[in-house]
Design an enzyme around this catalytic site. Structure first.
Site: not given
Length: 658
Positions: A42-44, A266, A330, A422, A456, A462
């Site tokens: 994924g992104l990481a 979320h 949130r 989430h 968070r 992201l």
């Protein structure tokens, strides 16, 4: 063992600069001799593998999907935070740091959070250079919008598909390194075990999910970038394949698990529609920029939303939190929605939903567009048409998704939303260098616990994933590998690899040998029901104690009655899922123990015994200003270690968004 967070000394704003200037380096020739394993793309994971490959390390990247582009990062919608102050509205690195610590209810490390805020601006520059198509203002500057828990606009976005665009950027950087031969890609492979030699992580056992074959892979270091564990609740916004297994295997090998009970609820998800559902769909928090959240003032009001006049609507977030309104964090928005529904003001067939209404935004944007076009006396229909076009440009794919799932047109009627699981703030404990308590084993992105505390802020996932992969791990891993350059590649016929593979094989054979009567899915659903009802948004000591006993009983039932069709040496998704659910069951027990231990309400984790007179979360900073780091001691046995949180700059106070 004592926990050393390795936070550098000195003023907060200079810690990371000093670290980068003084850390040990690995020269280019030596990098070519060092092998790195990256779990998850994924992104990481993709950003880490691409960066390390570019630097000259020999990288092996693993993902259980058929392509890195199927990582769950692709599902992120609303945006990515960065303190660039493009709007000239008072944003700064310090303000992003402050909002993140406060938004996490003062349960995150100052050093890690400030570093995250500091590198955030570089992430945007990196992604723009890669061609990520961020939205832009008329004059060409990148556009920003607001997210919860802030009073500035710092969220960069690409319509409602920011995660997809960022992942494509990281993916193309990764694939470039694959083409150059610096990264070897293993798709359809799942990490089954961490291999330790002399106490140091030196490789993994992976399973080829197509053939069922077990493989041994050596690495001088292992990076876990395997995402979060929200699917322990069964219903969540996570992709159905998302799991905790890589992190849990590391935990059983000695990596402490930090704050496991801290999960993100979320507030804007499409509500559950029935027992048939296997996952939930997120509606981006960016919708709270322009959408107004409300319920009828009358309990059990069954009228259509459009038939309820303005004076009979309760815009409860605007009423309770006037300073932030619909843009509260949130956890606050989620608890408020649950409270309204529990009190009988919910809407829809289930009465477990609230409205997210764009009517006012459509008319507001329409009037602006009409004025721009010189139509100063445009009628309501024309204004609405113009406004819908603006909203479509900003949120169009989200509105299409909602209509496709619900059959309702959100341009014409309000969306119905309800909180859902989430993101997970808990994860493997890591120090400032992102290393776990197992030397040589790192955790990046959502797989670690480090940057978000008990809640968070939106658009920070992201940011953290890319910060860890692009800008943090290249320095911190090098600092440790500089002392490891004399270690030659260890052959995979080493006794530690042989023993680890046998342990994995025995576990798989044990699973397949049960031949029970109950499907894996049924056990997952049972676990999810226990977790959501007794360790979800609201918890109490009685329910958590019951949940622990129920999960222990479920574990015994699973290992005596699970049914797994097919064979080991073939493509067998049910076998893959069985291993993951077995790990979820063990994790669920630890989450309940962690929640039971934390006698306070914090972030989205509402212990009913601990609330202020007006129903807000009541922290106990004198008792719980620590990271709960759990050490695996055997089946159902965990030892609690505490990393005290020290606040030198932002001092904890009762959070207020009023």
């Amino acid at each position: 063992m004592p926990l050393n967070s390795k936070i550098p000394a000195g003023p907060l704003e200079s810690k990371w600069k000093t670290y980068k200037s003084t850390c040990k380096l690995v020269n280019p020739a030596n990098k070519r001799q060092l092998e790195i394993i990256v779990i998850g793309t994924g992104l990481a994971g993709a950003s880490a593998a691409a960066s390390l490959g570019e630097m000259g390390y020999k990288v092996k990247a693993f993902c259980f999907q058929d392509s890195p582009r199927r990582a769950h990062s692709i599902a992120a919608q609303g945006g990515i935070n960065a303190a660039k102050n493009y709007q000239n509205d008072g944003d700064s690195t310090y303000r992003l740091f402050y909002d993140t610590v406060k938004g996490g209810d003062y349960r995150a490390r100052e050093g890690n959070v400030y570093r995250l805020a500091e590198v955030s601006a570089s992430i945007i520059d990196q992604c723009v250079a890669q061609g990520v198509p961020f939205a832009r203002e008329y004059g060409g500057l990148l556009s920003n919008r607001s997210f919860g828990g802030t009073q500035v606009q710092r969220t960069f976005y690409a319509a409602g598909q920011t995660g997809q665009q960022l992942l494509i950027g990281a993916y193309q950087a990764l694939e470039r390194q694959v083409a150059l031969g610096n990264v070897e890609m293993f798709s359809r492979h799942e990490m089954m075990e961490v291999v330790k030699i002399d106490g140091v992580a030196r490789g993994i056992i992976a399973r080829n999910l197509v053939t069922g074959e077990l493989e041994r892979h050596f690495g001088h270091a292992v990076l876990l970038c395997s995402g979060g564990y929200g699917n322990v609740f069964y219903l969540s916004t996570n992709a159905m394949g998302s799991n905790v297994s890589a992190a849990w295997k590391a935990h059983k090998q000695g990596a402490f698990f930090g704050n496991p009970c801290f999960t993100q609820i979320h507030p804007t998800c499409i509500p559950v529609s029935g027992d048939h559902q296997s996952k939930l769909t997120l509606m981006s928090e960016s919708l709270r920029n322009d959408g107004r959240i409300w319920v009828p003032k009358q309990k059990g009001d069954n009228r259509k939303a459009t038939d309820i006049p303005e004076e009979e609507r309760d815009y409860y977030l605007e009423r309770r939190y006037p300073a932030f309104g619909n843009l509260v964090p949130r956890d606050v928005a989620s608890r408020a929605a649950k409270e309204r529904c529990d009190e009988g003001y919910g809407v829809g067939a289930s009465k477990m939903a609230v409205y997210l209404d764009f009517a006012a935004a459509i008319m507001r944007y329409g009037k602006i567009e009409a004025n721009k076009q010189g139509q100063h006396n445009a009628d309501a229909a024309a204004v609405r048409t113009l406004g819908e076009a603006v909203v479509k440009e900003k949120y169009g794919n989200l509105f299409e998704m909602y209509e496709k799932i619900t059959g309702e047109d959100p341009y014409k009627v309000p969306m119905r939303i309800y909180p859902a699981v989430h993101y997970t703030m808990g994860g493997l404990w890591v120090d400032y260098e992102l290393m776990t308590t197992v030397p040589g084993l790192y955790a990046l992105g959502e797989a670690n616990f480090s940057d978000h505390g008990a809640n968070r802020l939106g658009a920070s996932a992201l940011m953290q994933g890319l910060a860890d992969g692009y800008f943090v791990i290249p320095y911190t891993m090098g600092n440790n590998l500089a002392d490891d350059i004399r270690t030659k590649a260890i052959p995979t016929d080493h006794a530690a690899f042989v023993a680890a593979e046998k342990e994995v094989s025995d576990r798989i054979n044990k699973l397949m040998g049960i031949k029970g009567n109950t499907s894996v899915e049924a056990f997952h659903k049972k676990l999810g029901k226990i977790m959501w009802e007794k360790c979800g948004m609201a918890r109490n000591a009685k329910g958590l104690t019951e949940a622990i006993a129920e999960i222990q009983a479920l574990k015994k039932e699973f290992w005596s009655d699970v049914r797994i069709p097919g064979d080991i040496n073939e493509f067998n998704p049910e076998l893959d899922k069985a291993g993951r659910v077995a790990d979820f069951i063990e994790l669920g027990e630890l989450m309940c123990k962690d929640a039971l231990n934390r006698n306070e309400s914090c972030g989205g984790h509402f212990r009913e015994e601990y609330q202020t007179p007006d129903g807000e979360a009541m922290r106990q900073d004198d008792l719980y200003s620590y990271v709960a780091a759990w050490e695996y001691k055997g089946e159902s046995q965990e030892e609690l270690h505490k990393e005290e949180l020290i606040f030198d700059v932002v001092h904890p106070s009762q959070r207020s968004y009023k």
